[in-house]
Design an enzyme around this catalytic site. Structure first.
Site, PDB file in Angstrom:
ATOM      1  N   ARG A   1      -5.676 -14.538   3.270  1.00 56.81           N
ATOM      2  CA  ARG A   1      -6.992 -13.997   3.683  1.00 56.81           C
ATOM      3  C   ARG A   1      -7.752 -14.873   4.671  1.00 56.81           C
ATOM      4  NH1 ARG A   1      -7.786 -11.297  -2.040  1.00 56.81           N
ATOM      5  NH2 ARG A   1      -6.975  -9.263  -1.480  1.00 56.81           N
TER       6      ARG A   1
ATOM      7  N   GLU B   1      -6.010  -6.162   3.865  1.00 58.69           N
ATOM      8  CA  GLU B   1      -5.844  -7.264   2.890  1.00 58.69           C
ATOM      9  C   GLU B   1      -6.958  -7.239   1.840  1.00 58.69           C
ATOM     10  OE1 GLU B   1      -4.328 -11.046   3.980  1.00 58.69           O
ATOM     11  OE2 GLU B   1      -3.177 -10.201   5.635  1.00 58.69           O
TER      12      GLU B   1
ATOM     13  N   THR C   1       0.815  -1.228   0.000  1.00 59.92           N
ATOM     14  CA  THR C   1       0.000   0.000   0.000  1.00 59.92           C
ATOM     15  C   THR C   1       0.848   1.277   0.000  1.00 59.92           C
ATOM     16  OG1 THR C   1      -1.688  -1.209   1.213  1.00 59.92           O
ATOM     17  CG2 THR C   1      -1.849   1.191   1.280  1.00 59.92           C
ATOM     18  N   GLU C   2       0.338   2.272  -0.736  1.00 64.40           N
ATOM     19  CA  GLU C   2       0.948   3.613  -0.734  1.00 64.40           C
ATOM     20  C   GLU C   2      -0.174   4.642  -0.574  1.00 64.40           C
ATOM     21  OE1 GLU C   2       3.207   4.082  -4.342  1.00 64.40           O
ATOM     22  OE2 GLU C   2       4.424   2.297  -3.925  1.00 64.40           O
TER      23      GLU C   2
ATOM     24  N   ALA D   1      -2.271   4.479  -3.603  1.00 61.43           N
ATOM     25  CA  ALA D   1      -2.532   3.121  -4.106  1.00 61.43           C
ATOM     26  C   ALA D   1      -2.970   2.218  -2.967  1.00 61.43           C
ATOM     27  CB  ALA D   1      -1.284   2.561  -4.785  1.00 61.43           C
TER      28      ALA D   1
ATOM     29  N   ILE E   1       2.150  -0.063   6.927  1.00 61.60           N
ATOM     30  CA  ILE E   1       2.693  -1.410   6.837  1.00 61.60           C
ATOM     31  C   ILE E   1       2.777  -2.025   8.235  1.00 61.60           C
ATOM     32  CG2 ILE E   1       4.622  -2.837   6.016  1.00 61.60           C
ATOM     33  CD1 ILE E   1       2.874  -1.229   3.827  1.00 61.60           C
TER      34      ILE E   1
ATOM     35  N   GLN F   1     -23.845  -4.448  23.208  1.00 64.59           N
ATOM     36  CA  GLN F   1     -25.263  -4.261  23.544  1.00 64.59           C
ATOM     37  C   GLN F   1     -25.675  -5.152  24.727  1.00 64.59           C
ATOM     38  OE1 GLN F   1     -26.768  -1.873  22.013  1.00 64.59           O
ATOM     39  NE2 GLN F   1     -28.786  -2.084  22.949  1.00 64.59           N
TER      40      GLN F   1
ATOM     41  N   ARG G   1     -25.301 -10.527  35.499  1.00 61.93           N
ATOM     42  CA  ARG G   1     -25.995  -9.245  35.639  1.00 61.93           C
ATOM     43  C   ARG G   1     -27.476  -9.435  35.997  1.00 61.93           C
ATOM     44  NH1 ARG G   1     -25.627  -3.893  36.763  1.00 61.93           N
ATOM     45  NH2 ARG G   1     -26.951  -2.599  35.432  1.00 61.93           N
TER      46      ARG G   1
ATOM     47  N   THR H   1     -10.361  -4.457   0.956  1.00 59.52           N
ATOM     48  CA  THR H   1     -11.621  -4.153   1.652  1.00 59.52           C
ATOM     49  C   THR H   1     -12.688  -5.191   1.266  1.00 59.52           C
ATOM     50  OG1 THR H   1     -12.500  -2.784  -0.140  1.00 59.52           O
ATOM     51  CG2 THR H   1     -11.146  -1.654   1.508  1.00 59.52           C
TER      52      THR H   1
HETATM   53  C1  LIG Z   1      -4.170  -0.933  10.304  1.00 60.03           C
HETATM   54  C2  LIG Z   1      -3.810  -1.208   8.872  1.00 60.03           C
HETATM   55  C3  LIG Z   1      -2.813  -2.100   8.577  1.00 60.03           C
HETATM   56  C4  LIG Z   1      -2.439  -2.348   7.249  1.00 60.03           C
HETATM   57  N1  LIG Z   1      -1.403  -3.203   6.969  1.00 60.03           N
HETATM   58  C5  LIG Z   1      -0.946  -3.290   5.689  1.00 60.03           C
HETATM   59  C6  LIG Z   1       0.235  -4.049   5.385  1.00 60.03           C
HETATM   60  O1  LIG Z   1       0.849  -4.684   6.248  1.00 60.03           O
HETATM   61  N2  LIG Z   1       0.687  -4.040   4.100  1.00 60.03           N
HETATM   62  C7  LIG Z   1       0.054  -3.355   3.103  1.00 60.03           C
HETATM   63  O2  LIG Z   1       0.539  -3.374   1.963  1.00 60.03           O
HETATM   64  N3  LIG Z   1      -1.080  -2.643   3.359  1.00 60.03           N
HETATM   65  C8  LIG Z   1      -1.590  -2.592   4.617  1.00 60.03           C
HETATM   66  N4  LIG Z   1      -2.740  -1.881   4.889  1.00 60.03           N
HETATM   67  C9  LIG Z   1      -3.451  -1.234   3.787  1.00 60.03           C
HETATM   68  C10 LIG Z   1      -4.795  -1.869   3.475  1.00 60.03           C
HETATM   69  O3  LIG Z   1      -4.626  -3.089   2.828  1.00 60.03           O
HETATM   70  C11 LIG Z   1      -5.605  -0.841   2.664  1.00 60.03           C
HETATM   71  O4  LIG Z   1      -6.028   0.146   3.584  1.00 60.03           O
HETATM   72  C12 LIG Z   1      -6.782  -1.434   1.932  1.00 60.03           C
HETATM   73  O5  LIG Z   1      -6.350  -2.271   0.900  1.00 60.03           O
HETATM   74  C13 LIG Z   1      -7.713  -0.366   1.334  1.00 60.03           C
HETATM   75  O6  LIG Z   1      -7.042   0.668   0.702  1.00 60.03           O
HETATM   76  P1  LIG Z   1      -7.387   2.194   1.116  1.00 60.03           P
HETATM   77  O7  LIG Z   1      -7.388   2.245   2.594  1.00 60.03           O
HETATM   78  O8  LIG Z   1      -6.469   3.084   0.398  1.00 60.03           O
HETATM   79  O9  LIG Z   1      -8.874   2.422   0.649  1.00 60.03           O
HETATM   80  P2  LIG Z   1      -9.362   2.910  -0.799  1.00 60.03           P
HETATM   81  O10 LIG Z   1      -8.855   2.004  -1.842  1.00 60.03           O
HETATM   82  O11 LIG Z   1      -9.097   4.365  -0.939  1.00 60.03           O
HETATM   83  O12 LIG Z   1     -10.931   2.680  -0.664  1.00 60.03           O
HETATM   84  C14 LIG Z   1     -11.809   3.617  -0.055  1.00 60.03           C
HETATM   85  C15 LIG Z   1     -13.232   3.032  -0.160  1.00 60.03           C
HETATM   86  O13 LIG Z   1     -13.590   2.859  -1.547  1.00 60.03           O
HETATM   87  C16 LIG Z   1     -13.946   1.502  -1.787  1.00 60.03           C
HETATM   88  N5  LIG Z   1     -13.487   1.107  -3.126  1.00 60.03           N
HETATM   89  C17 LIG Z   1     -12.281   1.347  -3.706  1.00 60.03           C
HETATM   90  N6  LIG Z   1     -12.223   0.806  -4.926  1.00 60.03           N
HETATM   91  C18 LIG Z   1     -13.398   0.175  -5.125  1.00 60.03           C
HETATM   92  C19 LIG Z   1     -13.951  -0.612  -6.186  1.00 60.03           C
HETATM   93  N7  LIG Z   1     -13.255  -0.876  -7.297  1.00 60.03           N
HETATM   94  N8  LIG Z   1     -15.195  -1.121  -6.036  1.00 60.03           N
HETATM   95  C20 LIG Z   1     -15.916  -0.881  -4.907  1.00 60.03           C
HETATM   96  N9  LIG Z   1     -15.456  -0.144  -3.874  1.00 60.03           N
HETATM   97  C21 LIG Z   1     -14.210   0.349  -3.968  1.00 60.03           C
HETATM   98  C22 LIG Z   1     -13.234   0.713  -0.690  1.00 60.03           C
HETATM   99  O14 LIG Z   1     -13.855  -0.540  -0.471  1.00 60.03           O
HETATM  100  C23 LIG Z   1     -13.342   1.657   0.485  1.00 60.03           C
HETATM  101  O15 LIG Z   1     -14.591   1.510   1.095  1.00 60.03           O
HETATM  102  C24 LIG Z   1      -3.137  -1.667   6.208  1.00 60.03           C
HETATM  103  C25 LIG Z   1      -4.177  -0.771   6.513  1.00 60.03           C
HETATM  104  C26 LIG Z   1      -4.515  -0.535   7.813  1.00 60.03           C
HETATM  105  C27 LIG Z   1      -5.614   0.446   8.089  1.00 60.03           C
END
Ligand SMILES: Cc1cc2nc3c(=O)[nH]c(=O)nc-3n(C[C@H](O)[C@H](O)[C@H](O)COP(=O)(O)OP(=O)(O)OC[C@H]3O[C@@H](n4cnc5c(N)ncnc54)[C@H](O)[C@@H]3O)c2cc1C
Length: 387
Positions: free
Chosen positions: A242, A363, A125-126, A129, A156, A336, A267, A365
């Site tokens: 996953r 991993e 993730t970036e 991205a 990460i 609840q 309770r 959404t």
């Molecule tokens: C605590 C934490 C730990 C993490 N650990 C890691 C790690 O170890 N390594 C790593 O690489 N990443 C890691 N991540 C990143 C994580 O995998 C991403 O946050 C996740 O993949 C979603 O990307 P985003 O947060 O940028 O959301 P976005 O991609 O910006 O999405 C925002 C919203 O739009 C929706 N959306 C986006 N595209 C679509 C589509 N095509 N169709 C329908 N809905 C869509 C999403 O479901 C979401 O509801 C971590 C994140 C968190 C919060």
């Protein structure tokens, strides 16, 4: 429900359960409050050989099985999923090496991971991205027998704590998703540092950090598979990992149900235990049924992976999406059942509810999981019509 575990699997589950009770439970609130990485516990897990369960035997592991990884993750999550994810992220970071590493790479890294001596992390993730993983901007440019990496990864898990990082980088931007590669980066490499450490809603014991690469030179032999295989490696890694998120969700939900049942039996309101109210009984019954359904799906998927089924993308996504949605619902219901006490930090269910949310996000959404499932359904239907 009886899942017919082998004696070894029962032993692994008991060991993880005991360690979670004895070592994690006494410090769970403190870790959450202070956002402290659980090094002492990680060391205990290493000494108990629990990092060996996901590493193949040839590299000092106990078999490299997804099922056992799920059992350990579930038991740790029952008490603290911040601890559980710090453990499971090491499996996530190791999977690209296990699945695609050369013999030399496996021999070099896997025994240290198996012993728990070194943690790993997975960096995809970036900032720009997330779900759109092909939009990554971190580059690795080949110069002689080295690659020079520039860019920043964010969020990460195990960032800063792990010693070994499997990172997805762009080696040829023109080729789009076929231009990405996976590369192993060691912690002390010059040009590699750690940026912002995030403050989070839940799983606060785990470390979530930026990885910063500034002219970071990595030997070309650290590329996993071949140049251009980065996305295949990332996707195959997620297919295998996953169910682990599913197991995390099952564990959190089970922990919340345990607390809710215990509380309902103690309770007293209107002169009777609240467990005698049918409204409460039905909530507990639904929670238990949903947990069991999710557990069955997670275990079945893990067994498919371990038996060598090649394409598990659909089942893997199903187990993650079903278990995590279940977990969110069950933890809200657990709060609840406890009423106002459930909202207070004196009881563990408020933390469990906060922890549950991440299982629907990372991993991939749950919207992205549903896209994967639908894509497979449509492909399967199309191939049936062709016949
Ligand atoms: C605590 C934490 C730990 C993490 N650990 C890691 C790690 O170890 N390594 C790593 O690489 N990443 C890691 N991540 C990143 C994580 O995998 C991403 O946050 C996740 O993949 C979603 O990307 P985003 O947060 O940028 O959301 P976005 O991609 O910006 O999405 C925002 C919203 O739009 C929706 N959306 C986006 N595209 C679509 C589509 N095509 N169709 C329908 N809905 C869509 C999403 O479901 C979401 O509801 C971590 C994140 C968190 C919060």
């Amino acid at each position: 429900m009886d899942y017919f575990l082998t004696e070894d699997q029962k032993m692994i589950r008991e060991l993880a359960r005991r360690l979670a009770q004895e070592k994690v439970a006494p410090v769970v609130s403190e870790l959450d409050e202070k956002e402290e990485f659980p090094w002492e516990i990680i060391k205990e897990l290493g000494q108990a050989d629990l990092f060996r369960v996901f590493v193949p035997e040839e590299y000092e592991g106990l078999g490299g099985k997804t099922f056992e990884l799920c059992l350990v993750t579930e038991e740790l999550s029952r008490i603290c999923s911040g601890v559980a994810v710090s453990y499971a992220a090491s499996a996530l970071g190791s999977l690209p090496i296990i699945l695609f590493g050369s013999e030399t790479q496996k021999k070099r890294y896997l025994p240290q991971i198996a012993s728990g001596e070194k943690l790993t992390a997975f960096g995809l993730t970036e900032a720009n991205a997330g779900s759109d993983a092909a939009a990554i901007e971190t580059t690795a440019v080949r110069r002689g027998d080295k690659y020079v990496i520039n860019g920043t990864k964010q969020w990460i898990t195990n960032g800063g704590e792990a010693e070994i990082y499997t990172v997805i980088v762009m080696t040829d931007k023109k080729k789009g998703s076929r231009g990405a590669s996976a590369i192993i980066v060691e912690k002390d490499t010059p040009g590699f540092s750690f940026g912002k450490k995030e403050r989070k809603m839940g799983i606060r014991a785990s470390a979530t950090t930026e990885l910063v690469f500034q002219d970071c030179e990595i030997p070309a032999e650290n590329v996993l598979g071949k140049e251009g295989m980065g996305f295949i490696i990332a996707m195959k890694t997620f297919d295998a990992s996953r169910p682990g998120i599913g197991a995390q969700a099952v564990g959190i939900a089970q922990g919340a149900l345990d607390v809710a049942v215990g509380y309902a039996r103690e309770r007293v309101q209107f002169g009777q235990k609240i467990s005698s109210f049918q409204a409460i009984q039905h909530m507990l019954a639904d929670m238990a049924t949903q947990i069991e359904a999710a557990r069955a799906l997670v275990y079945a998927t893990a067994r498919m992976i371990d038996s060598g089924v090649k394409d598990v993308a659909k089942e893997s996504a199903m187990s993650k999406v079903f278990a995590s949605d279940m977990c969110m619902k069950v933890t809200v219901d657990a709060v609840q059942v406890l009423g106002g006490y459930g909202y207070m930090k004196d009881y563990p269910v408020e933390k469990m509810m906060r922890d549950a949310k991440i299982t629907q996000i990372y991993e991939g959404t749950n919207q992205i999981q549903r896209n994967i499932i639908a894509l497979h359904l449509i492909k399967e239907a199309a191939s049936r019509t062709k016949k």
